[in-house]
Design an enzyme around this catalytic site. Structure first.
Site, PDB file in Angstrom:
ATOM      1  N   LYS A   1       3.172  24.714   2.488  1.00  0.00           N
ATOM      2  CA  LYS A   1       3.718  24.371   2.044  1.00  0.00           C
ATOM      3  C   LYS A   1       4.731  25.376   3.044  1.00  0.00           C
ATOM      4  O   LYS A   1       6.087  25.288   3.119  1.00  0.00           O
ATOM      5  CB  LYS A   1       5.071  24.653   0.728  1.00  0.00           C
ATOM      6  CG  LYS A   1       4.503  23.386  -0.402  1.00  0.00           C
ATOM      7  CD  LYS A   1       5.491  21.466   0.049  1.00  0.00           C
ATOM      8  CE  LYS A   1       4.886  20.849  -0.670  1.00  0.00           C
ATOM      9  NZ  LYS A   1       6.107  19.765  -0.125  1.00  0.00           N
TER      10      LYS A   1
ATOM     11  N   TYR B   1      -2.050  24.769  -1.183  1.00  0.00           N
ATOM     12  CA  TYR B   1      -0.477  24.161  -1.562  1.00  0.00           C
ATOM     13  C   TYR B   1       0.349  25.127  -1.074  1.00  0.00           C
ATOM     14  O   TYR B   1       1.531  24.432  -0.442  1.00  0.00           O
ATOM     15  CB  TYR B   1      -0.405  24.130  -3.206  1.00  0.00           C
ATOM     16  CG  TYR B   1       1.167  22.948  -2.958  1.00  0.00           C
ATOM     17  CD1 TYR B   1       1.139  21.542  -3.382  1.00  0.00           C
ATOM     18  CD2 TYR B   1       1.948  23.592  -3.646  1.00  0.00           C
ATOM     19  CE1 TYR B   1       2.179  21.015  -3.535  1.00  0.00           C
ATOM     20  CE2 TYR B   1       3.071  23.092  -3.873  1.00  0.00           C
ATOM     21  CZ  TYR B   1       3.466  22.008  -4.420  1.00  0.00           C
ATOM     22  OH  TYR B   1       4.801  21.401  -4.178  1.00  0.00           O
TER      23      TYR B   1
ATOM     24  N   THR C   1       8.459  20.230 -11.972  1.00  0.00           N
ATOM     25  CA  THR C   1       9.452  18.961 -12.268  1.00  0.00           C
ATOM     26  C   THR C   1       8.685  17.589 -13.094  1.00  0.00           C
ATOM     27  O   THR C   1       7.889  17.895 -12.455  1.00  0.00           O
ATOM     28  CB  THR C   1      10.268  18.376 -10.905  1.00  0.00           C
ATOM     29  OG1 THR C   1      10.664  19.340 -10.058  1.00  0.00           O
ATOM     30  CG2 THR C   1      10.894  17.401 -10.873  1.00  0.00           C
TER      31      THR C   1
HETATM   32  N1  LIG Z   1       7.050  17.827  -9.522  1.00  0.00           N
HETATM   33  C1  LIG Z   1       7.010  19.914  -9.374  1.00  0.00           C
HETATM   34  O1  LIG Z   1       6.847  20.278  -9.985  1.00  0.00           O
HETATM   35  C2  LIG Z   1       7.116  20.323  -7.354  1.00  0.00           C
HETATM   36  C3  LIG Z   1       7.663  21.291  -7.102  1.00  0.00           C
HETATM   37  C4  LIG Z   1       7.753  22.052  -5.967  1.00  0.00           C
HETATM   38  C5  LIG Z   1       7.904  20.221  -4.945  1.00  0.00           C
HETATM   39  N2  LIG Z   1       7.806  19.397  -5.187  1.00  0.00           N
HETATM   40  C6  LIG Z   1       7.559  18.557  -4.220  1.00  0.00           C
HETATM   41  O2  LIG Z   1       8.619  17.538  -4.495  1.00  0.00           O
HETATM   42  C7  LIG Z   1       7.924  16.048  -2.914  1.00  0.00           C
HETATM   43  C8  LIG Z   1       7.677  14.742  -4.411  1.00  0.00           C
HETATM   44  O3  LIG Z   1       7.108  15.302  -5.214  1.00  0.00           O
HETATM   45  P1  LIG Z   1       6.811  14.503  -6.845  1.00  0.00           P
HETATM   46  O4  LIG Z   1       6.483  15.937  -8.025  1.00  0.00           O
HETATM   47  O5  LIG Z   1       7.502  13.831  -7.025  1.00  0.00           O
HETATM   48  O6  LIG Z   1       5.195  13.711  -7.306  1.00  0.00           O
HETATM   49  P2  LIG Z   1       4.904  12.861  -7.105  1.00  0.00           P
HETATM   50  O7  LIG Z   1       5.428  12.270  -7.777  1.00  0.00           O
HETATM   51  O8  LIG Z   1       3.028  12.556  -6.842  1.00  0.00           O
HETATM   52  O9  LIG Z   1       5.265  11.640  -5.507  1.00  0.00           O
HETATM   53  C9  LIG Z   1       4.428  12.085  -4.471  1.00  0.00           C
HETATM   54  C10 LIG Z   1       4.678  10.359  -4.094  1.00  0.00           C
HETATM   55  O10 LIG Z   1       3.991  11.612  -2.378  1.00  0.00           O
HETATM   56  C11 LIG Z   1       3.555  10.305  -2.391  1.00  0.00           C
HETATM   57  N3  LIG Z   1       2.327  10.256  -0.605  1.00  0.00           N
HETATM   58  C12 LIG Z   1       1.139  11.079  -1.050  1.00  0.00           C
HETATM   59  N4  LIG Z   1       0.418  10.531  -0.529  1.00  0.00           N
HETATM   60  C13 LIG Z   1       2.049  10.130   0.962  1.00  0.00           C
HETATM   61  C14 LIG Z   1       0.631   9.958   2.035  1.00  0.00           C
HETATM   62  N5  LIG Z   1      -0.662  10.406   2.137  1.00  0.00           N
HETATM   63  N6  LIG Z   1       1.262   9.102   2.324  1.00  0.00           N
HETATM   64  C15 LIG Z   1       2.520   8.215   1.777  1.00  0.00           C
HETATM   65  N7  LIG Z   1       2.834   9.242   0.587  1.00  0.00           N
HETATM   66  C16 LIG Z   1       2.119   9.647  -0.204  1.00  0.00           C
HETATM   67  C17 LIG Z   1       3.230   9.046  -3.727  1.00  0.00           C
HETATM   68  O11 LIG Z   1       2.561   7.886  -2.498  1.00  0.00           O
HETATM   69  P3  LIG Z   1       2.039   7.397  -3.126  1.00  0.00           P
HETATM   70  O12 LIG Z   1       0.805   7.904  -4.188  1.00  0.00           O
HETATM   71  O13 LIG Z   1       1.979   6.174  -2.991  1.00  0.00           O
HETATM   72  O14 LIG Z   1       2.017   7.468  -1.479  1.00  0.00           O
HETATM   73  C18 LIG Z   1       4.989   9.590  -3.991  1.00  0.00           C
HETATM   74  O15 LIG Z   1       5.735   8.596  -4.038  1.00  0.00           O
HETATM   75  C19 LIG Z   1       5.932  16.768  -3.005  1.00  0.00           C
HETATM   76  O16 LIG Z   1       6.169  17.715  -1.640  1.00  0.00           O
HETATM   77  C20 LIG Z   1       5.783  17.834  -3.849  1.00  0.00           C
HETATM   78  O17 LIG Z   1       4.941  19.206  -3.273  1.00  0.00           O
HETATM   79  C21 LIG Z   1       7.107  19.024  -6.652  1.00  0.00           C
END
Ligand SMILES: NC(=O)c1ccc[n+]([C@@H]2O[C@H](COP(=O)([O-])OP(=O)(O)OC[C@H]3O[C@@H](n4cnc5c(N)ncnc54)[C@H](OP(=O)(O)O)[C@@H]3O)[C@@H](O)[C@H]2O)c1
Length: 282
Positions: free
Chosen positions: A161, A157, A190
């Site tokens: 990133k 990861y 988050t």
């Molecule tokens: N949650 C945290 O603690 C956190 C912290 C730092 C950064 N982030 C970043 O925030 C962003 C959003 O993540 P989240 O935490 O909201 O996670 P999440 O709820 O799992 O959402 C991830 C999204 O990405 C989509 N996705 C995954 N693989 C994909 C693909 N191959 N093509 C198109 N869409 C795809 C998923 O939709 P489908 O499965 O329908 O494709 C989903 O809509 C990510 O970049 C993550 O790295 C999250």
């Protein structure tokens, strides 16, 4: 930036932060194209926002896997055809893998890189020619605190990133005089589905964590877009890491070693899906 009337492509809109971004953007009158692999879920998100804000343009849902170059081309091509332009790209789609580096296969690295790095890169490369030609546009790349320094048990990861961070900085410098801006977002923990669907390779356990609500994170991202602020750190910890890694690397190294010791768990099995509560600062 005034969001009303802007053509915005948002990836990863079917859950978590992406899903939470849809309503505030539609509320402000954005002309949204939302993407993710789960088409039905996406259609439901679009429907909900359209019902909630009937006076705004309804979002257009496009099932798209960002690892598929052809699908990304038609996502962007479709938005340009419909709306004439793309004003903002929000590269939010992301996946994670958690566990000991020694148990992380090269394929695990590739899977995470394909979405978080190559997927985001593909989206940028599709929209940038339009933005550069017009002399304006905004790319918002959702990174992570894990982009700033290698974090234990998140090697793939972090690699994905930090690679996206590096390319974003290159593009930002190269396009400094073009009118195209790049904004980097560093969320902390988050509340989202990422911890449920991540690949767990074993050897370490996720710590219990305090999660920011995705809605709050989304509101802050939208506000940063409106205000035209610089990069957005959503936690004090993230901001501190960005400063300390330059000023006091040994302090950061010590903290990372401590985390590694605390989370090490040789008996922790591998699993395709997470099966426990808790998360580290993805
Ligand atoms: N949650 C945290 O603690 C956190 C912290 C730092 C950064 N982030 C970043 O925030 C962003 C959003 O993540 P989240 O935490 O909201 O996670 P999440 O709820 O799992 O959402 C991830 C999204 O990405 C989509 N996705 C995954 N693989 C994909 C693909 N191959 N093509 C198109 N869409 C795809 C998923 O939709 P489908 O499965 O329908 O494709 C989903 O809509 C990510 O970049 C993550 O790295 C999250």
């Amino acid at each position: 930036m005034r969001i009303e009337g802007k053509s915005i492509i948002l990836t990863g809109a079917s859950s978590g932060i992406g899903r939470a971004l849809v309503s505030p953007l539609v509320k402000r009158g954005a002309v949204l194209t939302i993407a993710a692999r789960r088409g039905e879920r996406l259609a439901e998100v679009a429907r909900e926002a359209a019902e909630r804000y009937p006076d705004s343009p309804p979002p257009v849902a496009v099932a798209c896997d960002v690892t598929d170059g052809t699908a990304v081309s038609s996502l962007v091509g479709g938005a340009v055809e419909r709306l004439g332009d793309v004003d903002v790209l929000i590269n939010n789609a992301g996946v994670s893998a958690f566990g000991e580096e020694a148990r992380t296969s090269v394929d695990d690295y590739r899977d995470v890189m394909e979405v978080n790095f190559y997927g985001a890169l593909a989206c940028m490369r599709e929209v940038l020619p339009f933005m550069v030609r017009r002399g304006e546009g905004l790319i918002v790349n959702v990174l992570s605190v894990a982009a700033l320094h290698g974090v234990p048990y998140l090697s793939a990861y972090c690699a994905s990133k930090s690679a996206l961070l590096a390319v974003s900085e290159s593009i930002r410098a190269e396009l400094a005089d073009s009118g195209v801006r790049v904004m980097l977002v560093y969320p902390g923990y988050t509340d989202s589905e990422i911890f449920d669907v991540e690949k767990r390779v074993g050897g370490a356990r996720r710590p219990p964590g305090t999660y920011a609500p995705a809605d709050i994170v989304a509101q802050r991202i939208v506000r940063a877009i409106e205000v035209g602020s610089g990069d957005l750190f959503l936690t004090m910890r993230g901001r501190a890491l960005s400063v300390l890694r330059g000023l006091a690397p040994p302090v950061v190294e010590r903290a990372m070693r401590k985390i590694a010791r605390e989370l090490r768990c040789p008996d922790e099995p591998a699993g395709e899906r997470g099966d426990e509560e808790g998360g580290s600062e993805s």
